[in-house]
Design a protein around this motif. Structure first.
Motif, PDB file in Angstrom:
ATOM      1  N   ALA A 206       0.406  -0.775   0.457  1.00  0.00           N
ATOM      2  CA  ALA A 206       0.296  -0.351   0.004  1.00  0.00           C
ATOM      3  C   ALA A 206       1.066   1.018  -0.172  1.00  0.00           C
ATOM      4  CB  ALA A 206      -0.879   0.480   0.865  1.00  0.00           C
ATOM      5  N   HIS A 207       1.660   0.953   0.795  1.00  0.00           N
ATOM      6  CA  HIS A 207       2.828   2.570   0.486  1.00  0.00           C
ATOM      7  C   HIS A 207       4.188   2.536  -0.214  1.00  0.00           C
ATOM      8  CE1 HIS A 207       0.917   3.508   4.477  1.00  0.00           C
ATOM      9  NE2 HIS A 207       0.857   2.393   4.565  1.00  0.00           N
ATOM     10  N   ASN A 326      -3.161   5.341 -12.398  1.00  0.00           N
ATOM     11  CA  ASN A 326      -3.308   4.057 -13.671  1.00  0.00           C
ATOM     12  C   ASN A 326      -1.879   2.767 -12.632  1.00  0.00           C
ATOM     13  OD1 ASN A 326      -1.793   7.342 -13.532  1.00  0.00           O
ATOM     14  ND2 ASN A 326      -2.637   6.204 -15.569  1.00  0.00           N
ATOM     15  N   PHE A 327      -2.222   2.012 -13.573  1.00  0.00           N
ATOM     16  CA  PHE A 327      -1.450   0.368 -12.924  1.00  0.00           C
ATOM     17  C   PHE A 327       0.030   0.031 -14.046  1.00  0.00           C
ATOM     18  CE2 PHE A 327      -5.506  -2.383 -11.227  1.00  0.00           C
ATOM     19  CZ  PHE A 327      -5.864  -1.188 -10.536  1.00  0.00           C
ATOM     20  N   SER A 328      -0.329   0.909 -15.169  1.00  0.00           N
ATOM     21  CA  SER A 328       1.755   0.783 -15.374  1.00  0.00           C
ATOM     22  C   SER A 328       1.815   2.478 -16.030  1.00  0.00           C
ATOM     23  CB  SER A 328       1.296   0.084 -16.529  1.00  0.00           C
ATOM     24  OG  SER A 328       0.571   0.735 -17.679  1.00  0.00           O
ATOM     25  N   VAL A 329       3.155   2.270 -16.064  1.00  0.00           N
ATOM     26  CA  VAL A 329       4.203   3.645 -16.971  1.00  0.00           C
ATOM     27  C   VAL A 329       4.231   2.885 -18.443  1.00  0.00           C
ATOM     28  CG1 VAL A 329       5.501   5.442 -16.332  1.00  0.00           C
ATOM     29  CG2 VAL A 329       3.860   4.680 -14.644  1.00  0.00           C
ATOM     30  N   ALA A 339      -0.498  -2.073  -4.011  1.00  0.00           N
ATOM     31  CA  ALA A 339       0.185  -0.795  -4.602  1.00  0.00           C
ATOM     32  C   ALA A 339      -1.190  -0.087  -5.541  1.00  0.00           C
ATOM     33  CB  ALA A 339       1.592  -1.161  -5.384  1.00  0.00           C
ATOM     34  N   CYS A 340      -1.711  -1.336  -5.953  1.00  0.00           N
ATOM     35  CA  CYS A 340      -2.502  -0.151  -7.133  1.00  0.00           C
ATOM     36  C   CYS A 340      -3.732  -0.138  -6.331  1.00  0.00           C
ATOM     37  CB  CYS A 340      -2.950  -0.654  -8.037  1.00  0.00           C
ATOM     38  SG  CYS A 340      -2.640  -2.755  -8.595  1.00  0.00           S
ATOM     39  N   HIS A 341      -4.496  -0.562  -5.216  1.00  0.00           N
ATOM     40  CA  HIS A 341      -5.533  -0.836  -5.107  1.00  0.00           C
ATOM     41  C   HIS A 341      -6.102  -1.034  -3.424  1.00  0.00           C
ATOM     42  CE1 HIS A 341      -5.384  -5.471  -5.722  1.00  0.00           C
ATOM     43  NE2 HIS A 341      -5.128  -4.792  -6.868  1.00  0.00           N
ATOM     44  N   THR A 342      -6.166  -0.063  -2.629  1.00  0.00           N
ATOM     45  CA  THR A 342      -6.502  -0.763  -1.463  1.00  0.00           C
ATOM     46  C   THR A 342      -8.334  -0.378  -0.329  1.00  0.00           C
ATOM     47  OG1 THR A 342      -6.578   1.187  -0.295  1.00  0.00           O
ATOM     48  CG2 THR A 342      -4.326   0.040  -0.694  1.00  0.00           C
ATOM     49  N   HIS A 343      -8.628  -1.469   0.300  1.00  0.00           N
ATOM     50  CA  HIS A 343      -9.917  -1.266   0.826  1.00  0.00           C
ATOM     51  C   HIS A 343      -9.994  -1.985   1.838  1.00  0.00           C
ATOM     52  CE1 HIS A 343      -8.920  -5.510  -1.292  1.00  0.00           C
ATOM     53  NE2 HIS A 343      -8.852  -4.705  -2.620  1.00  0.00           N
ATOM     54  N   ALA A 347     -14.680  -8.435   3.633  1.00  0.00           N
ATOM     55  CA  ALA A 347     -14.850  -9.472   1.764  1.00  0.00           C
ATOM     56  C   ALA A 347     -14.040  -9.870   1.717  1.00  0.00           C
ATOM     57  CB  ALA A 347     -15.259  -8.001   0.810  1.00  0.00           C
ATOM     58  N   GLY A 348     -12.580 -10.273   2.006  1.00  0.00           N
ATOM     59  CA  GLY A 348     -11.663 -11.142   1.778  1.00  0.00           C
ATOM     60  C   GLY A 348     -10.820 -11.094   0.720  1.00  0.00           C
ATOM     61  N   GLN A 349     -11.035  -9.981  -0.516  1.00  0.00           N
ATOM     62  CA  GLN A 349     -11.079  -9.327  -1.565  1.00  0.00           C
ATOM     63  C   GLN A 349      -9.387  -9.675  -1.617  1.00  0.00           C
ATOM     64  OE1 GLN A 349     -12.966  -9.943  -4.458  1.00  0.00           O
ATOM     65  NE2 GLN A 349     -14.125 -11.424  -2.583  1.00  0.00           N
ATOM     66  N   GLY A 350      -9.051  -8.887  -0.455  1.00  0.00           N
ATOM     67  CA  GLY A 350      -7.230  -7.994  -0.533  1.00  0.00           C
ATOM     68  C   GLY A 350      -5.894  -9.106  -1.271  1.00  0.00           C
ATOM     69  N   MET A 351      -6.030 -10.490  -0.480  1.00  0.00           N
ATOM     70  CA  MET A 351      -4.728 -11.341  -1.376  1.00  0.00           C
ATOM     71  C   MET A 351      -5.549 -11.501  -2.565  1.00  0.00           C
ATOM     72  SD  MET A 351      -3.154 -14.159   0.696  1.00  0.00           S
ATOM     73  CE  MET A 351      -4.411 -14.974   1.230  1.00  0.00           C
ATOM     74  N   ASN A 352      -6.613 -12.511  -2.587  1.00  0.00           N
ATOM     75  CA  ASN A 352      -6.959 -12.293  -4.013  1.00  0.00           C
ATOM     76  C   ASN A 352      -6.986 -11.418  -5.089  1.00  0.00           C
ATOM     77  OD1 ASN A 352      -8.916 -15.372  -3.176  1.00  0.00           O
ATOM     78  ND2 ASN A 352      -9.387 -13.649  -1.324  1.00  0.00           N
ATOM     79  N   ALA A 353      -7.434  -9.981  -5.111  1.00  0.00           N
ATOM     80  CA  ALA A 353      -7.157  -8.942  -6.079  1.00  0.00           C
ATOM     81  C   ALA A 353      -5.520  -9.569  -7.001  1.00  0.00           C
ATOM     82  CB  ALA A 353      -7.805  -8.171  -5.084  1.00  0.00           C
ATOM     83  N   SER A 354      -4.824  -9.197  -5.374  1.00  0.00           N
ATOM     84  CA  SER A 354      -3.198  -9.054  -5.645  1.00  0.00           C
ATOM     85  C   SER A 354      -2.643 -10.192  -6.159  1.00  0.00           C
ATOM     86  CB  SER A 354      -2.701  -8.807  -4.082  1.00  0.00           C
ATOM     87  OG  SER A 354      -3.127  -8.362  -3.359  1.00  0.00           O
ATOM     88  N   MET A 355      -3.370 -11.459  -6.231  1.00  0.00           N
ATOM     89  CA  MET A 355      -2.893 -12.502  -6.799  1.00  0.00           C
ATOM     90  C   MET A 355      -3.507 -12.503  -8.644  1.00  0.00           C
ATOM     91  SD  MET A 355      -2.135 -15.685  -3.890  1.00  0.00           S
ATOM     92  CE  MET A 355      -3.906 -15.541  -3.220  1.00  0.00           C
TER      93      MET A 355
END
Length: 627
Positions: A206-207, A326-329, A339-343, A347-355
């Motif tokens: 996140a940072h 942006n997710f890319s440069v 690094a690109c989304h925090t919540h 809902a159990g989404q964080g690690m799933n969204a990341s992978m």
């Protein structure tokens, strides 16, 4: 002078997003490095929930067995709300935890993040990749030279890395290492290295240093909702302690997440008002694990809840919902995961969204690096995953507001009702399970002929079904044939080749595939194996007792093991419903293209094959062999 090196892909950060990417790229034979600032992998706490779609992804890499064996399975979701007599809470319903009908795995898995990362670390090690620790990035620069950025052989990203001794890292009060370096020992216990990379993935949390260095902004805001989290082994008479449980009480909200062994994770709403610091943020210093556990006790009255041992891990957080602009440069540096989304984590989404960010990106990088695809393919990463992240934030806002709001009672008629809260979770079952994620139309996602296979939604993952291998009548789950090996899977639903008319259509397709102009020949590098880029599968509708794999034309039958039929398995337990489930007419058949990450991307008729429709589709982003 600092040593210098070249690498195709440099991954910064070895959390879930980083190790998923590292494993996928290493198993694909990509020249990749992965660095992390932590001296060792996570040993406690952090993320812990794996949703059904992510289990399917693990399975596609051959890693699901260990996850399922070592993790805890959550099959039910219980709801507790205030009793009418005001004496604590009572159960108001218990429902399936997974409400997505097409889910292959009808449960979620909870397991300590360190163990989940270890699954990937061990798999990476088999492919010769180890995480290099502790290392922090000092700077990152992307070339401005247009020709260099356009060249597939250049290394336009320069990253300066600092190799540290463990003592060099300053440790925050909660035991988390930071990027801050003690100047007094910097020169004696650390060294610099310059890395020139073709691509960089910032999976550094996140940072994110990568996101900050490139000036990528976050959109969104922090909320006023403060939650405490403890991992513990409680002693209790609460009957749903081993089910995922949502509690709305007069003293605040609580969510129970059962973990491996006897462990339980408690998410507890910090209902009392906290001081605000000089930056306008909630001061969490007054929150202690003891306070979190005490609030959990109050939320679960009249049931008893005791904590004989200290918690294994705890934290306190303010819910924030943000998405990177942006997710890319320049399609040379990408960011993934936190690094690109925090919540919020409930809902159990964080690690799933990341992978799944990394799962989406890895095969695209491999294709471009091998020269199989145009760099334009990389633009679809941001297109697809940023939309998903925004949808996730929208859902998370609704969930966080409902979860943090007080329950409806006689005194609080405008509170959150049980029906409202349960309805949100069940209506969003496809989203929370990961099963219903759908990618928008793009150069790789073409819904033009969706009507030929309405049950296989273009942009969604390939639905599970059991089919029978013709040569030996062995049943297979079709998803197990769609492995994450960077190859495209082209599935030919050929109907019944025993019928003369259909046999003629199949033979015409086979003859076309033998031609040099066919997609399989045109987009496979010269000198490579015939199945280097594409895996061709056939699924007929012939009875298993009558089917012969030799019914399939040699141009379409690349190997005896690639011919299947849609019939009931010998044991009578499964099979025989693929054509019906997918909505494919057995008398005419269809062709379905499945991306290397398991998502349906294109459908056409068998007749379209001979007219060049597949060549037209793949030609939008693939590079011909002659190039």
């Amino acid at each position: 002078m600092a040593p210098s090196s070249n690498v195709d892909v440099l991954i910064i950060g070895a959390g879930p997003a980083g190790v998923m990417a590292g494993n996928a790229l290493a198993s694909a034979g990509v020249n990749v490095r992965i660095v992390d600032k932590r001296p060792a992998k996570v040993m406690a706490g952090q993320a812990d929930g794996i949703q059904p779609r992510t289990i399917e992804v693990f399975q596609s890499y051959g890693l699901a067995r260990r996850l399922i064996e070592r993790g805890n399975q959550m099959h039910s979701l219980a709801f507790y709300n205030p009793r009418k007599d005001g004496k604590g809470v009572e159960r108001t319903s218990r429902v399936p935890d997974v409400t997505a009908p097409s889910a292959r795995y009808r449960f979620e898995v909870t397991l300590h993040q360190g163990e989940i990362e270890a699954i990937f670390l061990d798999s990476m090690r088999e492919h010769g990749l180890e995480v290099e620790r502790p290392i922090v990035p000092e700077s990152i620069e992307i070339s401005e030279d247009v020709e260099e950025l356009a060249s597939k052989d250049s290394y336009p990203v320069k990253v300066v890395l600092r190799h540290l001794a463990d003592a060099t890292l300053e440790t925050a009060p909660n035991g988390v290492h930071t990027n801050d370096i003690d100047p007094a020992i910097e020169s004696s216990s650390s060294s610099l290295e310059t890395v020139h990379a073709k691509y960089v993935l910032g999976a550094d949390g996140a940072h994110s240093f990568v996101r900050g260095s490139l000036g990528i902004e976050l959109e969104g805001e922090h909320t006023d909702h403060v939650w405490g989290v403890v991992d513990c082994v409680p002693v209790t008479d609460f009957p749903d302690i081993r089910n995922r449980t949502a509690i709305h009480s007069d003293f605040g909200s609580c969510m129970i997440i059962p973990r491996e062994g006897d462990k339980v994770r408690l998410y507890v709403q910090i209902a009392e008002e906290l001081q605000v610091d000089e930056h306008g943020r909630k001061d969490r210093s007054a929150v202690t694990p003891e306070k979190v556990m005490e609030m959990a006790k109050r939320s679960m009255q009249p049931f008893n809840l005791e904590f004989p041992d200290k918690p294994e891990w705890w934290t306190c957080y303010v819910i924030g919902q943000r998405v990177a602009k942006n997710f890319s440069v320049k399609e040379r540096v990408f960011i993934a995961g936190d690094a690109c989304h925090t919540h919020s984590p409930k809902a159990g989404q964080g690690m799933n969204a990341s992978m799944n960010d990394s799962h989406n990106l890895a095969w695209k990088l491999a294709h471009v690096l091998r020269g199989w695809a145009s760099p334009e393919l990389l633009k679809t990463y941001e297109l697809e995953r940023r939309k998903y992240a925004r949808d996730l934030i929208d859902f998370d806002k609704k969930l966080a507001d409902l979860f943090s709001g007080k329950a409806v009672t006689t005194e609080n008629a405008t509170g959150v009702s049980h029906k409202e809260f349960q309805g949100l979770l069940q209506s969003m079952g496809g989203f929370t399970s990961g099963i219903g994620i759908q990618y928008a139309p793009s150069l790789i996602t073409d819904p033009t002929a969706q009507s030929l296979a309405p049950g296989l939604v273009i942009g969604q993952r390939f639905l599970p079904q059991v089919i029978i291998r013709v040569a030996d009548t062995r049943p297979y789950e079709i998803q197990d044939l769609l492995v994450s090996d960077t190859k495209w899977k082209v599935v030919f639903f050929v109907g019944d080749p025993k019928e003369e008319k259909q046999q003629a259509v199949i033979n015409a397709v086979g003859e076309h595939l033998l031609c040099s102009k066919s997609f399989a020949r045109r987009f496979t590098p010269k000198g490579a194996a015939q199945d280097a880029v594409f895996t061709l599968l056939t699924v007929s509708s012939t009875s298993k007792d009558d089917a012969d794999y030799t019914d399939i034309h040699p141009g379409l039958r690349t190997h005896w093991s690639k011919a299947f039929t849609d019939d009931l398995a010998i044991d009578g337990r499964a099979g025989g419903t693929a054509y019906t489930t997918y909505g494919i007419n057995p008398s005419s058949g269809a062709v379905v293209c499945c991306r290397p990450d398991g998502y349906v991307s294109f459908v056409c008729s068998l007749q379209d094959v001979t007219s060049g429709r597949l060549e037209e589709y793949f030609g939008c982003f693939m590079v011909g062999a002659s190039a």
